[in-house]
Design a protein around this motif. Structure first.
Motif, PDB file in Angstrom:
ATOM      1  N   ALA A 210      45.059  35.348  23.660  1.00  0.00           N
ATOM      2  CA  ALA A 210      44.479  35.841  22.417  1.00  0.00           C
ATOM      3  C   ALA A 210      44.189  37.335  22.468  1.00  0.00           C
ATOM      4  O   ALA A 210      44.222  38.019  21.442  1.00  0.00           O
ATOM      5  CB  ALA A 210      43.203  35.060  22.100  1.00  0.00           C
ATOM      6  N   ASP A 211      43.906  37.855  23.670  1.00  0.00           N
ATOM      7  CA  ASP A 211      43.562  39.271  23.799  1.00  0.00           C
ATOM      8  C   ASP A 211      44.622  40.067  24.551  1.00  0.00           C
ATOM      9  O   ASP A 211      44.380  41.196  24.966  1.00  0.00           O
ATOM     10  CB  ASP A 211      42.213  39.424  24.497  1.00  0.00           C
ATOM     11  CG  ASP A 211      42.172  38.744  25.859  1.00  0.00           C
ATOM     12  OD1 ASP A 211      43.197  38.132  26.245  1.00  0.00           O
ATOM     13  OD2 ASP A 211      41.131  38.811  26.540  1.00  0.00           O
ATOM     14  N   GLY A 212      45.802  39.498  24.742  1.00  0.00           N
ATOM     15  CA  GLY A 212      46.878  40.194  25.431  1.00  0.00           C
ATOM     16  C   GLY A 212      46.722  40.277  26.935  1.00  0.00           C
ATOM     17  O   GLY A 212      47.488  40.968  27.610  1.00  0.00           O
ATOM     18  N   THR A 213      45.753  39.554  27.499  1.00  0.00           N
ATOM     19  CA  THR A 213      45.479  39.590  28.932  1.00  0.00           C
ATOM     20  C   THR A 213      46.241  38.485  29.665  1.00  0.00           C
ATOM     21  O   THR A 213      46.245  37.331  29.231  1.00  0.00           O
ATOM     22  CB  THR A 213      43.961  39.420  29.192  1.00  0.00           C
ATOM     23  OG1 THR A 213      43.267  40.520  28.611  1.00  0.00           O
ATOM     24  CG2 THR A 213      43.657  39.360  30.677  1.00  0.00           C
ATOM     25  N   SER A 488      42.803  31.569  24.389  1.00  0.00           N
ATOM     26  CA  SER A 488      41.695  32.447  24.747  1.00  0.00           C
ATOM     27  C   SER A 488      41.244  32.185  26.175  1.00  0.00           C
ATOM     28  O   SER A 488      41.593  31.164  26.782  1.00  0.00           O
ATOM     29  CB  SER A 488      40.514  32.229  23.800  1.00  0.00           C
ATOM     30  OG  SER A 488      39.925  30.957  24.033  1.00  0.00           O
ATOM     31  N   ARG A 489      40.471  33.102  26.681  1.00  0.00           N
ATOM     32  CA  ARG A 489      39.888  32.938  28.021  1.00  0.00           C
ATOM     33  C   ARG A 489      39.069  31.657  28.078  1.00  0.00           C
ATOM     34  O   ARG A 489      39.150  30.887  29.044  1.00  0.00           O
ATOM     35  CB  ARG A 489      39.018  34.159  28.342  1.00  0.00           C
ATOM     36  CG  ARG A 489      38.358  34.174  29.706  1.00  0.00           C
ATOM     37  CD  ARG A 489      37.499  35.432  29.827  1.00  0.00           C
ATOM     38  NE  ARG A 489      37.074  35.703  31.183  1.00  0.00           N
ATOM     39  CZ  ARG A 489      35.961  35.229  31.747  1.00  0.00           C
ATOM     40  NH1 ARG A 489      35.164  34.434  31.045  1.00  0.00           N
ATOM     41  NH2 ARG A 489      35.651  35.549  32.995  1.00  0.00           N
ATOM     42  N   GLU A 639      42.490  38.659  36.033  1.00  0.00           N
ATOM     43  CA  GLU A 639      42.910  39.084  34.703  1.00  0.00           C
ATOM     44  C   GLU A 639      43.516  40.483  34.750  1.00  0.00           C
ATOM     45  O   GLU A 639      42.933  41.396  35.350  1.00  0.00           O
ATOM     46  CB  GLU A 639      41.726  39.082  33.737  1.00  0.00           C
ATOM     47  CG  GLU A 639      41.080  37.711  33.569  1.00  0.00           C
ATOM     48  CD  GLU A 639      39.856  37.750  32.665  1.00  0.00           C
ATOM     49  OE1 GLU A 639      39.903  37.143  31.584  1.00  0.00           O
ATOM     50  OE2 GLU A 639      38.864  38.396  33.044  1.00  0.00           O
ATOM     51  N   TRP A 640      44.700  40.626  34.120  1.00  0.00           N
ATOM     52  CA  TRP A 640      45.304  41.941  33.922  1.00  0.00           C
ATOM     53  C   TRP A 640      45.323  42.229  32.426  1.00  0.00           C
ATOM     54  O   TRP A 640      45.901  41.451  31.652  1.00  0.00           O
ATOM     55  CB  TRP A 640      46.741  41.981  34.456  1.00  0.00           C
ATOM     56  CG  TRP A 640      46.826  42.064  35.943  1.00  0.00           C
ATOM     57  CD1 TRP A 640      46.765  43.186  36.712  1.00  0.00           C
ATOM     58  CD2 TRP A 640      47.000  40.971  36.864  1.00  0.00           C
ATOM     59  NE1 TRP A 640      46.882  42.864  38.046  1.00  0.00           N
ATOM     60  CE2 TRP A 640      47.033  41.508  38.166  1.00  0.00           C
ATOM     61  CE3 TRP A 640      47.132  39.586  36.696  1.00  0.00           C
ATOM     62  CZ2 TRP A 640      47.195  40.720  39.294  1.00  0.00           C
ATOM     63  CZ3 TRP A 640      47.284  38.793  37.819  1.00  0.00           C
ATOM     64  CH2 TRP A 640      47.319  39.363  39.103  1.00  0.00           C
ATOM     65  N   THR A 641      44.694  43.303  32.021  1.00  0.00           N
ATOM     66  CA  THR A 641      44.696  43.666  30.619  1.00  0.00           C
ATOM     67  C   THR A 641      46.090  44.092  30.182  1.00  0.00           C
ATOM     68  O   THR A 641      46.990  44.278  31.013  1.00  0.00           O
ATOM     69  CB  THR A 641      43.722  44.824  30.363  1.00  0.00           C
ATOM     70  OG1 THR A 641      44.219  46.011  31.021  1.00  0.00           O
ATOM     71  CG2 THR A 641      42.325  44.504  30.878  1.00  0.00           C
ATOM     72  N   ALA A 642      46.250  44.277  28.873  1.00  0.00           N
ATOM     73  CA  ALA A 642      47.541  44.711  28.354  1.00  0.00           C
ATOM     74  C   ALA A 642      47.948  46.055  28.938  1.00  0.00           C
ATOM     75  O   ALA A 642      49.139  46.365  29.052  1.00  0.00           O
ATOM     76  CB  ALA A 642      47.485  44.779  26.831  1.00  0.00           C
ATOM     77  N   ALA A 643      46.953  46.848  29.342  1.00  0.00           N
ATOM     78  CA  ALA A 643      47.234  48.153  29.952  1.00  0.00           C
ATOM     79  C   ALA A 643      47.512  48.049  31.445  1.00  0.00           C
ATOM     80  O   ALA A 643      47.784  49.060  32.101  1.00  0.00           O
ATOM     81  CB  ALA A 643      46.064  49.099  29.705  1.00  0.00           C
TER      82      ALA A 643
END
Length: 689
Positions: A210-213, A488-489, A639-643
């Motif tokens: 959901a958050d690109g992670t 989602s997480r 967790e790896w964020t989209a960045a």
């Protein structure tokens, strides 16, 4: 105790007057090791608020030295016992139980395997294991009062490698054929563990989150105490080693966890990687026939030193070997055992290189070296790649043999000497569904049905497992409920902590059997049936039937996981009713009152049950409670964020100080674990200064 061990023990008792000098050898030999002034280490160990060591050093070898020191600080007892088993002296510490490990070590010839394979390891890997051994030696020298077995230290890098050679095949089931053959029985036809141990693993790609992670959940189920309980660490070296995760005693690197750009976790798999051969011996019993020629059966006399009270008694035993592998003679004949990775030490190199893998291509290239004989790998990284790899060293077997049964030992046609390439293994990479998972189940149930591998694409001779656990059925159902929506997480964690049972699995069959029982004349059983009829197929500590069910179907769960015929449901129900009546005076005590986490002064409720995704396994204590000792244990969420930025959280069932009751970190994570919460992981570790 095996019959052979009992007979030899009493023979040794008869010789006790002769061997008293030998019996005291373990207590009075070599002095503690002296330090080598030429080996200076630049290392720093800093512990966070939870006692987790953050180990930093100038070189990777410096870090390995620090890992040894920190691990000994937390768990020297299990380290010493593991090293004693490698040296063939576990019996001198643990008596009969330890002597069994000593015998197996001699049978597998683990030290000779390490000696032969040591030169094949890279200089960097040899430096790593030698530095780790140095750390253990320095700790033993400075803390001599903790050393129970004099003469065990100093240990060497070869001892560390031998530990891997000794331990590895038991993760894919070597104990089962060994136990059977030592007890004059034929080995089982199925592969797998000898007891109820499992694991869960999940990865969700950023494109499905959901958050690109991108998320990875490590949830390997191991015993909560002992040499194969998880120990957590965070490391940094100036040579580029950054890693957070866990290992076992005796390992100088992480076995699962993450670095800055990628991570992985493992679940035990159970492909058929062990073959047993019936040998044809001549009348003397000293030669075996192969391809029409007689060959000498190798034999070697070994001594098992076994502690009994203040004495350590030497017990003789002969170990045998053929070209196939180690040989066991029993009442049924002579049987040779051959298993994946026999005679090899590549997994030491393999895991070290994985710790420092730079990207998915690098990680896959390391996996293709096939250093680890068996275990599923579930992978995720900062680029959003995910994968489930049914990793195994599959023997290149000739067609025409019953590879599940006992094989003819007199023909080399049945004797495999090579393996299939890693590319032949079942694996699912970046499926369209955006998720992969495994819970000790067949690799053909690793993602959404539309993206699954086809069983028909793989040879039956590979012996790929067909097991479907309740946990696998539950994660399949839970992911399916989400449809095509983003995950989602919170939804992913809800799946990981799921406490349900699938009606179509073994739990449903047990439920049907219990309700079909004829309980006329047994009002207590009739009351139990009425309560079980209300059960909602979850052990979430909410239902009135949860405790009765958890207790009554425990053996069903265990035997279903081991793929054995399940026991009669009536006996389990009767035992559960009797136990609850005796200890609680009722059939419906809350599950949290019955199922407990106990460690020192900590005594907390636990929800979940055997073969649930929130897996809880334990033994019944004197007060009638089930005390957890296996199942859900160490858990990490990466967790790896989209960045591409990484962060992680984790929780241990007890704490960092594994065998130190006086430490505040002996059980400080237990409240978090029982409440299904995490602590932050500080990553990376700070450089040594």
């Amino acid at each position: 105790m095996p019959r052979w061990f009992t007979a030899l023990f009493w023979t040794s008792i008869a010789l006790a007057a002769v061997v008293v000098g030998l019996s005291t050898w373990d207590a009075f030999t070599a002095r503690p090791p002296e330090p080598d002034p030429a080996l200076k280490r630049t290392v720093k160990i800093v512990r966070d608020q939870w006692g987790v060591p953050h180990i930093s050093g100038k070189t990777d070898a410096d870090v390995a030295y620090g890992i040894a020191i920190a691990q000994a600080q937390d768990d020297f007892r299990d380290l010493e016992e593991s090293l004693a088993a490698v040296r063939g002296r576990a019996g001198a510490i643990s008596g009969e139980d330890g002597a069994k490990f000593d015998f197996v070590g001699h049978l597998l010839d683990a030290n000779a395997v390490a000696e032969k394979g040591y030169a094949s390891l890279s200089p960097a890997t040899r430096a790593l294991v030698e530095a780790y051994a140095q750390g253990l030696n320095d700790y033993a020298r400075k803390n001599a009062r903790e050393v129970r077995l004099q003469g065990l230290f100093p240990v060497t890098g070869r001892d560390i490698v031998a530990g891997f050679a000794l331990r590895s095949p038991f993760f894919f089931g070597l104990d089962r054929p060994l136990s059977a053959l030592l007890d004059d029985r034929l080995p089982p036809r199925d592969a797998g563990p000898a007891d109820e141990r499992g694991s869960n693993a999940f990865a969700v790609a950023g494109r499905r989150s959901a958050d690109g992670t991108t998320r990875l959940i490590l949830n390997s189920h191991q015993p909560w105490e002992g040499a194969v309980a998880w120990w957590e660490m965070v490391v940094h070296s100036d040579a580029g080693w950054d890693f957070a995760g866990v290992n076992f005693t005796g390992a100088p690197f992480g076995l699962m966890g993450h670095n800055k750009v990628l991570g992985w976790t493992n679940t035990v798999n159970r492909p058929d990687l062990i073959d047993v051969y019936k040998l044809v011996l001549d009348d003397s019993g000293k030669r075996y026939r192969l391809d029409g020629q007689w060959r000498d059966l190798e034999q070697r006399r070994v001594w098992l030193r076994v502690k009994y009270g203040p004495l350590v008694l030497p017990i003789p035993r002969t170990v045998y070997r053929s070209v196939h592998g180690p040989v066991i003679k029993n009442a049924l004949g002579a049987f040779a055992i051959r298993f994946a990775g026999i005679g090899e030490v590549g997994q030491v190199e393999h895991y070290y290189r994985l710790n420092k893998a730079r990207d998915f291509a690098d990680w896959q290239a390391i996996m293709a070296t096939q250093g680890v004989p068996a275990t599923n790998f579930i992978y995720a990284d900062a680029k959003g790649h995910i994968g489930m790899f049914h990793n195994a060293l599959f023997p290149a077997r000739a067609p025409g043999f019953d590879w599940r049964g006992v094989l003819p030992g007199d023909t080399s046609k049945a004797l495999w000497t090579a393996y299939l390439p890693w590319s032949a293994n079942p694996h699912v990479i970046d499926p369209a569904a955006g998720w992969v998972a495994n819970a000790n189940n067949t690799p053909f149930l690793s993602t959404a049905p539309a993206n699954e591998l086809k069983r028909s694409d793989f040879s039956e001779d590979m012996g790929i497992e067909t097991q479907i656990t309740n946990r696998a059925m539950r994660y399949q159902a839970r992911f399916a409920q989400l449809g095509n929506q983003q995950i989602s997480r919170e939804q992913l964690l809800s799946i990981k902590y799921d406490k349900g049972y699938d009606r179509a699995g073994w739990a449903g069959r047990w439920w049907d059997e219990v309700l079909a029982l004829d309980t006329k004349g047994r009002p207590d059983l009739q009351k139990a049936q009425a309560l079980i009829r209300q059960w909602d197929f979850t052990l979430d500590c909410q239902g009135a039937a949860d405790t009765l069910v958890a207790l009554a179907f425990a053996q069903h769960a265990r035997f279903a996981y081991l793929q054995k015929p399940v026991p009669n449901a009536r006996a389990g129900l009767e035992d559960a009713v009797a136990g609850l009546t005796r200890h609680f005076g009722r059939l419906d005590p809350p599950l949290g009152d019955f199922q407990r986490l106990r460690r020192g002064k900590v005594d907390l409720p636990l929800c979940g049950g055997p073969d649930a995704l929130r897996a809880m396994i334990g033994d019944i204590s004197a007060d009638g409670r089930r005390v957890g000792n296996n199942g859900d244990g160490y858990i990490m969420l990466v967790e790896w964020t989209a960045a591409g930025q990484v962060k992680s959280e984790s929780v241990h069932h007890f704490g960092a100080a594994a065998t130190r009751p006086q430490s505040p970190h002996y059980n400080d994570q237990s409240p978090l674990f029982a409440a299904e919460r995490f602590k932050p992981v500080t990553f990376p570790a700070k450089p040594a200064g």
